[in-house]
Motif scaffolding. Sequence first.
Motif, mmCIF file in Angstrom:
data_model
loop_
_atom_site.group_PDB
_atom_site.id
_atom_site.type_symbol
_atom_site.label_atom_id
_atom_site.label_comp_id
_atom_site.label_asym_id
_atom_site.label_seq_id
_atom_site.Cartn_x
_atom_site.Cartn_y
_atom_site.Cartn_z
ATOM 1 N N TYR A 19 -7.894 -3.822 3.235
ATOM 2 C CA TYR A 19 -8.462 -2.522 3.611
ATOM 3 C C TYR A 19 -7.365 -1.584 4.112
ATOM 4 O O TYR A 19 -7.295 -0.417 3.722
ATOM 5 C CB TYR A 19 -9.549 -2.723 4.657
ATOM 6 N N ARG A 20 -6.498 -2.087 4.972
ATOM 7 C CA ARG A 20 -5.400 -1.258 5.496
ATOM 8 C C ARG A 20 -4.453 -0.834 4.372
ATOM 9 O O ARG A 20 -3.921 0.276 4.385
ATOM 10 C CB ARG A 20 -4.634 -2.007 6.589
ATOM 11 N N GLN A 22 -5.397 -0.319 1.256
ATOM 12 C CA GLN A 22 -6.110 0.736 0.539
ATOM 13 C C GLN A 22 -5.961 2.066 1.264
ATOM 14 O O GLN A 22 -5.790 3.106 0.630
ATOM 15 C CB GLN A 22 -7.589 0.392 0.406
ATOM 16 N N LEU A 23 -6.022 2.033 2.582
ATOM 17 C CA LEU A 23 -5.846 3.267 3.353
ATOM 18 C C LEU A 23 -4.456 3.850 3.122
ATOM 19 O O LEU A 23 -4.292 5.061 2.998
ATOM 20 C CB LEU A 23 -6.063 3.008 4.849
ATOM 21 N N ASN A 26 -4.299 5.606 -0.242
ATOM 22 C CA ASN A 26 -5.137 6.798 -0.367
ATOM 23 C C ASN A 26 -5.017 7.668 0.878
ATOM 24 O O ASN A 26 -5.999 7.957 1.537
ATOM 25 C CB ASN A 26 -6.599 6.392 -0.596
ATOM 26 N N LYS A 27 -3.815 8.120 1.171
ATOM 27 C CA LYS A 27 -3.556 8.861 2.410
ATOM 28 C C LYS A 27 -4.367 10.134 2.523
ATOM 29 O O LYS A 27 -4.735 10.549 3.601
ATOM 30 C CB LYS A 27 -2.060 9.167 2.524
ATOM 31 N N SER A 30 -10.476 10.386 3.265
ATOM 32 C CA SER A 30 -11.019 9.999 4.560
ATOM 33 C C SER A 30 -11.157 8.478 4.607
ATOM 34 O O SER A 30 -11.584 7.876 3.629
ATOM 35 C CB SER A 30 -12.386 10.641 4.756
ATOM 36 N N PRO A 31 -10.814 7.845 5.722
ATOM 37 C CA PRO A 31 -11.001 6.393 5.826
ATOM 38 C C PRO A 31 -12.455 5.983 5.599
ATOM 39 O O PRO A 31 -12.730 4.881 5.159
ATOM 40 C CB PRO A 31 -10.561 6.066 7.250
ATOM 41 N N LEU A 34 -13.482 4.773 2.050
ATOM 42 C CA LEU A 34 -13.133 3.419 1.628
ATOM 43 C C LEU A 34 -13.919 2.414 2.467
ATOM 44 O O LEU A 34 -13.867 2.441 3.682
ATOM 45 C CB LEU A 34 -11.636 3.172 1.821
#
Length: 118
Positions: A19-20, A22-23, A26-27, A30-31, A34
């Motif tokens: 998950y982190r 993916q964040l 995709n800067k 919005s978190p 995801l």
Amino acid sequence: ILSGDTGSGKTTLAQVIKYRSQLANNKGESPDALEPEPVKLLTAGIIPHVIKNPQMNMTLFDLAGHHEYYSSHCAVLESISLSPSTFLLLVNVLDDFKSIATQLYYWSAMIGDVCHKC
């Protein structure tokens, strides 16, 4: 390679790392856009979690913590550990001290045996 008994948090840790990652990929998003994958209650065998982003490219191998899978772990770990590997040994800190000591002894001995053969 994530190792440890059932309920130690191996799959949860793998999902958080994915998950982190993916964040990080995709800067601009919005978190909240995801969603982390739901964690299954029981891992069967060995589950690979592939993580790719600009900073890293790796596979986390999530070992099932159930006793019935222990014999398959050795065979698979021998082939996985031919490449440079890092083992993370997780325990549930809410377990009693004797249980944690037994888990640490078993998993470190198993990992040592596998690494010694390679």
